[in-house]
Motif scaffolding. Sequence first.
Motif, PDB file in Angstrom:
ATOM      1  N   GLU A   1     -68.254   9.006 -25.612  1.00 10.03           N
ATOM      2  CA  GLU A   1     -69.033   9.807 -24.662  1.00 10.03           C
ATOM      3  C   GLU A   1     -68.118  10.849 -24.043  1.00 10.03           C
ATOM      4  OE1 GLU A   1     -71.075   9.205 -20.263  1.00 10.03           O
ATOM      5  OE2 GLU A   1     -70.947   7.491 -21.605  1.00 10.03           O
ATOM      6  N   TYR A   2     -68.551  12.100 -24.052  1.00  9.91           N
ATOM      7  CA  TYR A   2     -67.758  13.185 -23.480  1.00  9.91           C
ATOM      8  C   TYR A   2     -67.724  13.103 -21.961  1.00  9.91           C
ATOM      9  CZ  TYR A   2     -66.236  17.827 -22.116  1.00  9.91           C
ATOM     10  OH  TYR A   2     -65.565  18.869 -21.538  1.00  9.91           O
ATOM     11  N   LEU A   3     -66.551  13.406 -21.387  1.00  4.84           N
ATOM     12  CA  LEU A   3     -66.377  13.539 -19.947  1.00  4.84           C
ATOM     13  C   LEU A   3     -65.809  14.921 -19.661  1.00  4.84           C
ATOM     14  CD1 LEU A   3     -64.626  10.130 -19.148  1.00  4.84           C
ATOM     15  CD2 LEU A   3     -66.974  10.769 -18.558  1.00  4.84           C
ATOM     16  N   PRO A   4     -66.141  15.518 -18.531  1.00  5.95           N
ATOM     17  CA  PRO A   4     -65.552  16.811 -18.177  1.00  5.95           C
ATOM     18  C   PRO A   4     -64.021  16.740 -18.206  1.00  5.95           C
ATOM     19  CG  PRO A   4     -67.347  16.285 -16.688  1.00  5.95           C
ATOM     20  CD  PRO A   4     -67.112  15.057 -17.528  1.00  5.95           C
ATOM     21  N   GLY A   5     -63.395  17.853 -18.560  1.00  7.74           N
ATOM     22  CA  GLY A   5     -61.940  17.903 -18.648  1.00  7.74           C
ATOM     23  C   GLY A   5     -61.431  17.514 -20.018  1.00  7.74           C
ATOM     24  N   ASP A   6     -62.334  17.475 -21.000  1.00  5.44           N
ATOM     25  CA  ASP A   6     -61.988  17.095 -22.376  1.00  5.44           C
ATOM     26  C   ASP A   6     -61.407  15.687 -22.481  1.00  5.44           C
ATOM     27  OD1 ASP A   6     -63.046  19.348 -23.523  1.00  5.44           O
ATOM     28  OD2 ASP A   6     -61.148  20.442 -23.524  1.00  5.44           O
ATOM     29  N   TYR A   7     -62.055  14.759 -21.796  1.00  9.17           N
ATOM     30  CA  TYR A   7     -61.784  13.330 -21.928  1.00  9.17           C
ATOM     31  C   TYR A   7     -62.993  12.689 -22.579  1.00  9.17           C
ATOM     32  CZ  TYR A   7     -58.050  14.108 -18.510  1.00  9.17           C
ATOM     33  OH  TYR A   7     -56.938  14.559 -17.859  1.00  9.17           O
ATOM     34  N   PHE A   8     -62.788  11.497 -23.132  1.00 13.11           N
ATOM     35  CA  PHE A   8     -63.870  10.791 -23.803  1.00 13.11           C
ATOM     36  C   PHE A   8     -63.788   9.301 -23.494  1.00 13.11           C
ATOM     37  CE2 PHE A   8     -62.741  14.496 -26.226  1.00 13.11           C
ATOM     38  CZ  PHE A   8     -63.950  15.072 -26.543  1.00 13.11           C
ATOM     39  N   ILE A   9     -64.902   8.723 -23.051  1.00 12.17           N
ATOM     40  CA  ILE A   9     -64.999   7.262 -22.978  1.00 12.17           C
ATOM     41  C   ILE A   9     -65.183   6.786 -24.408  1.00 12.17           C
ATOM     42  CG2 ILE A   9     -66.388   5.301 -22.225  1.00 12.17           C
ATOM     43  CD1 ILE A   9     -67.214   6.969 -19.778  1.00 12.17           C
ATOM     44  N   VAL A  10     -64.398   5.793 -24.822  1.00 14.00           N
ATOM     45  CA  VAL A  10     -64.483   5.268 -26.181  1.00 14.00           C
ATOM     46  C   VAL A  10     -64.612   3.754 -26.143  1.00 14.00           C
ATOM     47  CG1 VAL A  10     -63.207   7.174 -27.228  1.00 14.00           C
ATOM     48  CG2 VAL A  10     -61.953   5.174 -26.407  1.00 14.00           C
ATOM     49  N   ALA A  11     -65.183   3.203 -27.229  1.00 17.26           N
ATOM     50  CA  ALA A  11     -65.323   1.750 -27.357  1.00 17.26           C
ATOM     51  C   ALA A  11     -64.946   1.332 -28.768  1.00 17.26           C
ATOM     52  CB  ALA A  11     -66.750   1.317 -27.046  1.00 17.26           C
ATOM     53  N   ARG A  12     -64.281   0.182 -28.839  1.00 16.92           N
ATOM     54  CA  ARG A  12     -63.958  -0.436 -30.123  1.00 16.92           C
ATOM     55  C   ARG A  12     -63.691  -1.905 -29.850  1.00 16.92           C
ATOM     56  NH1 ARG A  12     -59.777   2.694 -32.444  1.00 16.92           N
ATOM     57  NH2 ARG A  12     -58.340   1.630 -31.059  1.00 16.92           N
TER      58      ARG A  12
ATOM     59  N   ASN B   1     -57.917  11.408 -24.443  1.00 10.82           N
ATOM     60  CA  ASN B   1     -57.994  12.848 -24.216  1.00 10.82           C
ATOM     61  C   ASN B   1     -58.343  13.556 -25.526  1.00 10.82           C
ATOM     62  OD1 ASN B   1     -55.581  13.006 -25.686  1.00 10.82           O
ATOM     63  ND2 ASN B   1     -54.324  13.297 -23.854  1.00 10.82           N
ATOM     64  N   ILE B   2     -58.400  14.859 -25.502  1.00  7.80           N
ATOM     65  CA  ILE B   2     -58.821  15.645 -26.660  1.00  7.80           C
ATOM     66  C   ILE B   2     -57.861  15.490 -27.849  1.00  7.80           C
ATOM     67  CG2 ILE B   2     -57.667  17.780 -25.928  1.00  7.80           C
ATOM     68  CD1 ILE B   2     -61.111  17.559 -27.597  1.00  7.80           C
ATOM     69  N   GLU B   3     -56.611  15.083 -27.579  1.00  4.59           N
ATOM     70  CA  GLU B   3     -55.655  14.841 -28.661  1.00  4.59           C
ATOM     71  C   GLU B   3     -55.789  13.437 -29.244  1.00  4.59           C
ATOM     72  OE1 GLU B   3     -54.134  16.113 -25.571  1.00  4.59           O
ATOM     73  OE2 GLU B   3     -54.594  18.107 -26.336  1.00  4.59           O
ATOM     74  N   GLY B   4     -56.674  12.636 -28.666  1.00  2.00           N
ATOM     75  CA  GLY B   4     -56.870  11.272 -29.144  1.00  2.00           C
ATOM     76  C   GLY B   4     -55.925  10.258 -28.521  1.00  2.00           C
ATOM     77  N   LYS B   5     -55.150  10.683 -27.528  1.00  5.84           N
ATOM     78  CA  LYS B   5     -54.211   9.780 -26.855  1.00  5.84           C
ATOM     79  C   LYS B   5     -54.923   9.012 -25.745  1.00  5.84           C
ATOM     80  CE  LYS B   5     -50.237  12.656 -27.824  1.00  5.84           C
ATOM     81  NZ  LYS B   5     -49.265  13.585 -27.290  1.00  5.84           N
ATOM     82  N   SER B   6     -54.579   7.745 -25.615  1.00  7.09           N
ATOM     83  CA  SER B   6     -55.163   6.901 -24.587  1.00  7.09           C
ATOM     84  C   SER B   6     -54.686   7.340 -23.206  1.00  7.09           C
ATOM     85  CB  SER B   6     -54.778   5.442 -24.824  1.00  7.09           C
ATOM     86  OG  SER B   6     -55.271   4.630 -23.786  1.00  7.09           O
ATOM     87  N   VAL B   7     -55.631   7.556 -22.286  1.00  6.30           N
ATOM     88  CA  VAL B   7     -55.290   7.864 -20.895  1.00  6.30           C
ATOM     89  C   VAL B   7     -55.744   6.750 -19.960  1.00  6.30           C
ATOM     90  CG1 VAL B   7     -55.162  10.368 -21.190  1.00  6.30           C
ATOM     91  CG2 VAL B   7     -57.345   9.318 -20.604  1.00  6.30           C
ATOM     92  N   ILE B   8     -56.685   5.939 -20.409  1.00  2.00           N
ATOM     93  CA  ILE B   8     -57.064   4.689 -19.738  1.00  2.00           C
ATOM     94  C   ILE B   8     -57.153   3.657 -20.851  1.00  2.00           C
ATOM     95  CG2 ILE B   8     -58.803   3.432 -18.413  1.00  2.00           C
ATOM     96  CD1 ILE B   8     -59.610   6.054 -17.090  1.00  2.00           C
ATOM     97  N   ASP B   9     -56.362   2.597 -20.730  1.00  5.86           N
ATOM     98  CA  ASP B   9     -56.251   1.598 -21.796  1.00  5.86           C
ATOM     99  C   ASP B   9     -57.600   1.067 -22.261  1.00  5.86           C
ATOM    100  OD1 ASP B   9     -53.500   1.792 -21.794  1.00  5.86           O
ATOM    101  OD2 ASP B   9     -53.213   0.069 -20.482  1.00  5.86           O
ATOM    102  N   LEU B  10     -57.669   0.778 -23.527  1.00  4.07           N
ATOM    103  CA  LEU B  10     -58.862   0.218 -24.174  1.00  4.07           C
ATOM    104  C   LEU B  10     -58.876  -1.285 -23.895  1.00  4.07           C
ATOM    105  CD1 LEU B  10     -61.017   1.533 -26.107  1.00  4.07           C
ATOM    106  CD2 LEU B  10     -59.743   0.519 -27.972  1.00  4.07           C
ATOM    107  N   LYS B  11     -59.264  -1.656 -22.651  1.00  5.20           N
ATOM    108  CA  LYS B  11     -59.218  -3.060 -22.236  1.00  5.20           C
ATOM    109  C   LYS B  11     -60.409  -3.480 -21.367  1.00  5.20           C
ATOM    110  CE  LYS B  11     -56.484  -2.435 -18.017  1.00  5.20           C
ATOM    111  NZ  LYS B  11     -55.272  -2.812 -17.297  1.00  5.20           N
ATOM    112  N   TYR B  12     -61.282  -2.556 -21.052  1.00  2.00           N
ATOM    113  CA  TYR B  12     -62.359  -2.827 -20.101  1.00  2.00           C
ATOM    114  C   TYR B  12     -63.644  -3.259 -20.803  1.00  2.00           C
ATOM    115  CZ  TYR B  12     -59.199  -0.650 -16.848  1.00  2.00           C
ATOM    116  OH  TYR B  12     -58.096  -0.368 -16.086  1.00  2.00           O
ATOM    117  N   THR B  13     -64.418  -4.088 -20.116  1.00  2.00           N
ATOM    118  CA  THR B  13     -65.730  -4.479 -20.601  1.00  2.00           C
ATOM    119  C   THR B  13     -66.681  -3.298 -20.562  1.00  2.00           C
ATOM    120  OG1 THR B  13     -65.309  -6.670 -19.669  1.00  2.00           O
ATOM    121  CG2 THR B  13     -67.576  -6.177 -20.325  1.00  2.00           C
TER     122      THR B  13
END
Length: 188
Positions: free
Chosen positions: A30-41, A49-61
Motif C-alpha cells: 500500500e502506498y504512503l505519502p513520501g514514497d513509502y509503502f506498507i508491505v506484508a509477507r 521506501n522507494i528503493e525497497g529498503k526496510s524503514v520499519i521492520d517486517l514484524k508487525y501483525t
Amino acid sequence: IYVAIDKNDIYTIVDKNGETLIDNNYTYIEYLPGDYFIVARDSKNGVINIEGKSVIDLKYTSIFKLNETSMLQAEISNTNTVELYNNKMKKIAGMDKAMVKTYSNYIMLASKKNFEYYDFEGNLLKASEIFENNKLFAKEINGKWGFVDNQGNVKVKNEYDMAADFNQYGYAGIQKDGKWGVIDQNGN
C-alpha cells in the motif's frame, strides 16, 4: 509508480513503463505519502521506501495509517504492543497492552498504567495543551498517580494506582487498591 498484482496475488511496484522497481514476493503493498509503502509477507507487516529498503521492520501483525493524521499505528497482537510512527517513519511512542483513540484534535495512546497525547503530526502534547480549561492534570510520580497544576506543583497527593485527566464536566477517574472512583477539580 504503480502497485501491481500478478496472477498469484504477489504484489510488486512498477514504473510507468511496466519495469519492476521492487519485487520481494509481498502479499500486500500500500502506498504512503513520501514514497513509502506498507508491505506484508508471511503474515508480518512493515514499511519500505522507494528503493525497497526496510524503514520499519517486517514484524508487525498490522500497520495502518491513522485516519486524518500523518501517523502510522503498528501492532503486535500476541503482546498487544502498539507503536506509533510519524510520517518520517520514526517511532514516536510504544506501549504494551495499549489502545489508541483518535479525537477531533489529538490522539491518546493508553494502557492500564499510562497514557500519552499526540497531535496529528506525532508531537507529544501536554494535557494542559489539550484541556485548556482544566486546573489540575493527572501525573505519575514514583509509581503513584496524583494531580498537578499548570506549573507542575502537586495539588492532589500521589496516592492512586492510576488516574485519568479531568473530563469536560470536571471529573477524573482514580483507581486505588483495585477500585475505581471519581475526583473533582477541587480534590474531593
